[in-house]
Design a protein around this motif. Structure first.
Motif, mmCIF file in Angstrom:
data_model
loop_
_atom_site.group_PDB
_atom_site.id
_atom_site.type_symbol
_atom_site.label_atom_id
_atom_site.label_comp_id
_atom_site.label_asym_id
_atom_site.label_seq_id
_atom_site.Cartn_x
_atom_site.Cartn_y
_atom_site.Cartn_z
ATOM 1 N N LEU A 50 0.800 4.000 -2.751
ATOM 2 C CA LEU A 50 0.623 5.441 -2.635
ATOM 3 C C LEU A 50 1.676 6.476 -3.116
ATOM 4 C CD1 LEU A 50 -1.170 7.684 -1.030
ATOM 5 C CD2 LEU A 50 0.185 7.151 0.951
ATOM 6 N N GLY A 51 2.947 5.919 -2.810
ATOM 7 C CA GLY A 51 4.180 6.816 -3.352
ATOM 8 C C GLY A 51 4.105 6.888 -4.708
ATOM 9 N N LEU A 52 4.126 5.760 -5.490
ATOM 10 C CA LEU A 52 3.855 5.849 -6.916
ATOM 11 C C LEU A 52 2.858 6.866 -7.497
ATOM 12 C CD1 LEU A 52 4.519 2.269 -8.176
ATOM 13 C CD2 LEU A 52 5.947 4.181 -8.184
ATOM 14 N N SER A 53 1.495 6.905 -6.990
ATOM 15 C CA SER A 53 0.448 7.737 -7.186
ATOM 16 C C SER A 53 0.925 9.332 -6.812
ATOM 17 C CB SER A 53 -0.693 7.530 -6.438
ATOM 18 O OG SER A 53 -1.114 6.269 -6.396
ATOM 19 N N LEU A 54 1.505 9.555 -5.616
ATOM 20 C CA LEU A 54 2.027 10.995 -5.441
ATOM 21 C C LEU A 54 3.245 11.400 -6.390
ATOM 22 C CD1 LEU A 54 2.120 10.586 -1.513
ATOM 23 C CD2 LEU A 54 0.414 11.915 -3.163
ATOM 24 N N LEU A 55 3.911 10.330 -6.752
ATOM 25 C CA LEU A 55 4.906 10.958 -8.031
ATOM 26 C C LEU A 55 4.285 11.095 -9.234
ATOM 27 C CD1 LEU A 55 8.058 10.963 -8.557
ATOM 28 C CD2 LEU A 55 7.931 8.465 -9.109
ATOM 29 N N VAL A 97 0.815 -1.306 -0.033
ATOM 30 C CA VAL A 97 -0.033 0.145 0.107
ATOM 31 C C VAL A 97 1.007 1.131 -0.057
ATOM 32 C CG1 VAL A 97 -1.655 1.378 1.326
ATOM 33 C CG2 VAL A 97 -2.230 -1.185 0.962
ATOM 34 N N ALA A 98 1.886 1.391 0.511
ATOM 35 C CA ALA A 98 2.865 2.282 0.870
ATOM 36 C C ALA A 98 3.584 2.616 -0.648
ATOM 37 C CB ALA A 98 3.838 2.270 1.881
ATOM 38 N N MET A 99 3.905 1.563 -1.180
ATOM 39 C CA MET A 99 4.381 1.645 -2.567
ATOM 40 C C MET A 99 3.567 2.121 -3.771
ATOM 41 S SD MET A 99 6.180 -1.199 -4.942
ATOM 42 C CE MET A 99 4.656 -1.953 -5.344
#
Length: 283
Positions: A198-203, A194-196
């Motif tokens: 979320l990080g890709l979405s923000l990027l 989930v953290a990965m």
């Protein structure tokens, strides 16, 4: 003493027995049980001693310090009838329940004597009395013994010997539980995924916003440049209209003008033929 406790003390409570007067260490002979005074060597197992209850055991020979006869001292098998228990009286080693004297160093080795000076004082390499080593070993043994009796099985409530109640024990045992860690591992794996995401979405959002911002800035720069060029052209147009270098428009030649005729245009706008007038005046 139980063998497990003996091994525990042998591993953790080893020390050298150095005489405070002669500055030599007590060493057991592996051949005949005799005791020697030699230069201290922490690497030698035959100079390592440890308390096992009231007995002093040598690590090299696995035998115990024993009193033989009136004043003679040697090593003998631990647990046999010949070994001796020792007591500490004013930091001096003396056979337990006997009035034979104290363990003393002399020129021949070690004996039992009534002397109480420095020759009767035994220390470790740090200068601490071996009797203090015994007191520390006793505390270790009390703690180890209490740890084996965690619960009072005869009582309905699990009461600890050391005075810790059941709730405190359960809180301590929580850190040492041996449950199946699969659920915990799967939970950590899902959280990591989930953290990965979320990080890709923000990027991705950040990249799109930066691209739009650059396009907007570029368009503004193009519009500003075009506006500046237009203003510059508008400023140059009056100058071109009023330019003195612009060639004058030629007046149309009158239709009645003949070839070779010289025509003069006066300031008032009248046009006359120079040779024509001259010919008329001549006539």
């Amino acid at each position: 003493w139980p063998h497990s406790y003996a091994g525990f003390f042998a591993d953790t409570g080893a020390f050298l027995m150095k005489n405070a007067k002669v500055k030599l260490c007590l060493q057991a002979s592996p051949m005949n049980g005799n005791l020697l005074l030699e230069d201290c060597d922490p690497e030698s197992d035959f100079q390592d001693w440890s308390w096992q209850g009231d007995s002093l055991m040598n690590h090299g020979t696995q035998s115990c310090l024993s009193a033989v006869g009136a004043d003679r001292v040697q090593t003998s098998l631990c647990g046999s009838g010949g070994y001796t228990s020792w007591d500490c009286l004013n930091l001096l080693l003396s056979p337990l329940g006997s009035s034979q004297g104290y363990l003393v160093a002399n020129k021949k080795g070690v004996i039992l004597s009534s002397m109480t000076g420095l020759k009767a004082r035994w220390q470790d390499v740090a200068g601490r009395s071996v009797c203090k080593e015994k007191a520390e070993q006793d505390r270790y043994f009390a703690a180890a013994l209490a740890s084996t009796q965690v619960y009072d099985h005869t009582a309905g409530n699990a009461t600890l010997v050391l005075g810790i109640n059941q709730e405190e024990l359960e809180e301590l045992l929580w850190f040492f539980r041996r449950e199946d860690p699969s659920l915990w591992n799967y939970s950590i794996l899902v959280l990591s995924f989930v953290a990965m995401i979320l990080g890709l979405s923000l990027l991705s959002v950040n990249i799109v916003r930066n691209r739009k911002r650059k396009i907007y800035v570029f368009r503004e720069a193009v519009q500003t440049t075009q506006q500046a060029e237009l203003e510059a052209k508008q400023a140059l147009m009056p100058l071109q209209e009023n330019s003195p270098d612009e060639p004058c428009k030629q007046e149309p030649v009158p239709q009645d003008q003949r070839l070779g005729e010289v025509v003069v245009q006066w300031k008032d706008g009248t046009v006359t033929s120079l040779y024509a007038e001259s010919s008329e005046d001549a006539l």
